[in-house]
Write a protein that holds these residues in place. Structure first.
Motif, PDB file in Angstrom:
ATOM      1  N   PRO A  81      17.789  45.809  56.747  1.00  0.00           N
ATOM      2  CA  PRO A  81      18.844  45.014  56.140  1.00  0.00           C
ATOM      3  C   PRO A  81      19.594  45.811  55.076  1.00  0.00           C
ATOM      4  N   ALA A  82      20.734  45.305  54.699  1.00  0.00           N
ATOM      5  CA  ALA A  82      21.453  45.876  53.564  1.00  0.00           C
ATOM      6  C   ALA A  82      20.671  45.556  52.299  1.00  0.00           C
ATOM      7  N   ALA A  83      20.963  46.246  51.231  1.00  0.00           N
ATOM      8  CA  ALA A  83      20.279  45.984  49.973  1.00  0.00           C
ATOM      9  C   ALA A  83      20.451  44.524  49.600  1.00  0.00           C
ATOM     10  N   SER A  84      19.387  43.909  49.101  1.00  0.00           N
ATOM     11  CA  SER A  84      19.447  42.491  48.770  1.00  0.00           C
ATOM     12  C   SER A  84      18.567  42.216  47.572  1.00  0.00           C
ATOM     13  N   ALA A  85      18.645  40.997  47.098  1.00  0.00           N
ATOM     14  CA  ALA A  85      17.785  40.568  45.998  1.00  0.00           C
ATOM     15  C   ALA A  85      16.338  40.567  46.476  1.00  0.00           C
ATOM     16  N   ALA A  86      15.428  40.390  45.548  1.00  0.00           N
ATOM     17  CA  ALA A  86      14.009  40.367  45.901  1.00  0.00           C
ATOM     18  C   ALA A  86      13.734  39.301  46.952  1.00  0.00           C
ATOM     19  N   ALA A  87      12.737  39.550  47.752  1.00  0.00           N
ATOM     20  CA  ALA A  87      12.372  38.643  48.831  1.00  0.00           C
ATOM     21  C   ALA A  87      11.886  37.300  48.298  1.00  0.00           C
ATOM     22  N   TYR A  88      12.087  36.266  49.095  1.00  0.00           N
ATOM     23  CA  TYR A  88      11.588  34.933  48.778  1.00  0.00           C
ATOM     24  C   TYR A  88      10.094  34.888  49.085  1.00  0.00           C
ATOM     25  N   CYS A  89       9.328  34.244  48.208  1.00  0.00           N
ATOM     26  CA  CYS A  89       7.896  34.052  48.430  1.00  0.00           C
ATOM     27  C   CYS A  89       7.506  32.670  47.905  1.00  0.00           C
ATOM     28  N   SER A  90       7.014  31.819  48.795  1.00  0.00           N
ATOM     29  CA  SER A  90       6.625  30.471  48.384  1.00  0.00           C
ATOM     30  C   SER A  90       5.323  30.511  47.588  1.00  0.00           C
ATOM     31  N   SER A  91       5.007  29.417  46.930  1.00  0.00           N
ATOM     32  CA  SER A  91       3.766  29.347  46.148  1.00  0.00           C
ATOM     33  C   SER A  91       2.529  29.409  47.042  1.00  0.00           C
ATOM     34  N   SER A  92       2.692  29.164  48.339  1.00  0.00           N
ATOM     35  CA  SER A  92       1.561  29.263  49.268  1.00  0.00           C
ATOM     36  C   SER A  92       1.504  30.608  49.987  1.00  0.00           C
ATOM     37  N   GLY A  93       2.369  31.558  49.576  1.00  0.00           N
ATOM     38  CA  GLY A  93       2.295  32.914  50.118  1.00  0.00           C
ATOM     39  C   GLY A  93       3.020  33.142  51.422  1.00  0.00           C
ATOM     40  N   TYR A  94       4.057  32.340  51.707  1.00  0.00           N
ATOM     41  CA  TYR A  94       4.860  32.534  52.915  1.00  0.00           C
ATOM     42  C   TYR A  94       6.255  32.997  52.555  1.00  0.00           C
ATOM     43  N   THR A  95       6.835  33.855  53.409  1.00  0.00           N
ATOM     44  CA  THR A  95       8.217  34.285  53.232  1.00  0.00           C
ATOM     45  C   THR A  95       9.133  33.193  53.771  1.00  0.00           C
ATOM     46  N   ALA A  96      10.422  33.448  53.766  1.00  0.00           N
ATOM     47  CA  ALA A  96      11.406  32.458  54.190  1.00  0.00           C
ATOM     48  C   ALA A  96      11.215  31.993  55.633  1.00  0.00           C
ATOM     49  N   ILE A  97      10.649  32.827  56.517  1.00  0.00           N
ATOM     50  CA  ILE A  97      10.497  32.381  57.905  1.00  0.00           C
ATOM     51  C   ILE A  97       9.305  31.445  58.088  1.00  0.00           C
ATOM     52  N   GLY A  98       8.376  31.433  57.149  1.00  0.00           N
ATOM     53  CA  GLY A  98       7.265  30.482  57.196  1.00  0.00           C
ATOM     54  C   GLY A  98       6.238  30.712  58.297  1.00  0.00           C
ATOM     55  N   LEU A  99       6.148  31.916  58.832  1.00  0.00           N
ATOM     56  CA  LEU A  99       5.194  32.227  59.899  1.00  0.00           C
ATOM     57  C   LEU A  99       4.025  33.041  59.356  1.00  0.00           C
ATOM     58  N   PRO A 100       2.839  32.916  59.963  1.00  0.00           N
ATOM     59  CA  PRO A 100       1.671  33.645  59.450  1.00  0.00           C
ATOM     60  C   PRO A 100       1.718  35.154  59.677  1.00  0.00           C
ATOM     61  N   ILE A 101       2.718  35.670  60.396  1.00  0.00           N
ATOM     62  CA  ILE A 101       2.845  37.124  60.567  1.00  0.00           C
ATOM     63  C   ILE A 101       3.518  37.771  59.364  1.00  0.00           C
ATOM     64  N   GLU A 102       4.063  36.971  58.441  1.00  0.00           N
ATOM     65  CA  GLU A 102       4.670  37.455  57.212  1.00  0.00           C
ATOM     66  C   GLU A 102       4.060  36.711  56.039  1.00  0.00           C
ATOM     67  N   ARG A 103       3.389  37.451  55.157  1.00  0.00           N
ATOM     68  CA  ARG A 103       2.776  36.829  53.973  1.00  0.00           C
ATOM     69  C   ARG A 103       3.214  37.595  52.730  1.00  0.00           C
ATOM     70  N   CYS A 104       3.115  36.934  51.582  1.00  0.00           N
ATOM     71  CA  CYS A 104       3.613  37.541  50.354  1.00  0.00           C
ATOM     72  C   CYS A 104       2.843  37.051  49.133  1.00  0.00           C
ATOM     73  N   THR A 105       3.000  37.784  48.051  1.00  0.00           N
ATOM     74  CA  THR A 105       2.434  37.427  46.752  1.00  0.00           C
ATOM     75  C   THR A 105       3.502  37.664  45.698  1.00  0.00           C
ATOM     76  N   SER A 106       3.791  36.631  44.904  1.00  0.00           N
ATOM     77  CA  SER A 106       4.713  36.782  43.777  1.00  0.00           C
ATOM     78  C   SER A 106       3.920  37.255  42.574  1.00  0.00           C
ATOM     79  N   MET A 107       4.441  38.270  41.902  1.00  0.00           N
ATOM     80  CA  MET A 107       3.819  38.799  40.693  1.00  0.00           C
ATOM     81  C   MET A 107       4.818  38.657  39.549  1.00  0.00           C
ATOM     82  N   SER A 108       4.385  38.889  38.332  1.00  0.00           N
ATOM     83  CA  SER A 108       5.280  38.729  37.188  1.00  0.00           C
ATOM     84  C   SER A 108       6.438  39.725  37.218  1.00  0.00           C
ATOM     85  N   ASN A 109       6.273  40.841  37.935  1.00  0.00           N
ATOM     86  CA  ASN A 109       7.335  41.851  37.959  1.00  0.00           C
ATOM     87  C   ASN A 109       7.896  42.123  39.354  1.00  0.00           C
TER      88      ASN A 109
END
Length: 147
Positions: free
Chosen positions: A33-61
């Motif tokens: 993708p083109a440069a973009s803002a930081a990725a979306y991460c839900s409080s349950s550890g899912y990215t915007a697509i909401g599928l278990p093949i993509e997981r995430c962790t939000s940190m303070s930085n």
């Protein structure tokens, strides 16, 4: 190169369902993708697509992401989007089947994004795996990604 879903927001549950169906059918092409803002991460550890093949962790930085690719089941991706704070030295990696593989250390500043890609021999799509970020103060990891 990494999947475009990491840089593009999903606007609705319907869009997410359509993307999921297209991914399952193997009809979606992936590109960087083109440069973009930081990725979306839900409080349950899912990215915007909401599928278990993509997981995430939000940190303070920033946000740590882990991705598997239906089109290339041997591929694993780890990405770190640093949103604030001073430059740090980190290494990215993934954990699977009891072992962890790391990149070498690199420095990243606020506003930066780094992606590491690993290709394993064999099909690991359905094995549980996590992304890890290691620095002098400890380690962060994502929830497990799987089929």
């Amino acid at each position: 190169m990494f999947p475009t879903t990491w840089g593009l927001p999903v606007r609705s549950k319907t869009s997410a369902a359509l993307i999921a169906c297209a991914l399952a059918a193997g009809s979606v092409m992936f590109s960087a993708p083109a440069a973009s803002a930081a990725a979306y991460c839900s409080s349950s550890g899912y990215t915007a697509i909401g599928l278990p093949i993509e997981r995430c962790t939000s940190m303070s930085n920033g946000v740590l992401l882990h991705k598997k690719d239906y089109n290339n089941p041997t591929d694993l991706w780890t990405r770190y989007d640093k949103t604030k704070g001073a430059a740090v030295s980190v290494r990215l990696g993934y954990s699977m089947s009891g072992s962890t593989t790391y990149s070498s250390y690199f420095s990243i500043s606020s506003g930066g994004s780094v992606t590491k890609h690993w290709q394993k021999s064999g099909t690991y799509m359905c094995y549980s795996s996590t992304s890890v970020l290691n620095y002098s103060g400890g380690t962060f990891q994502t929830p497990a990604a799987h089929c």
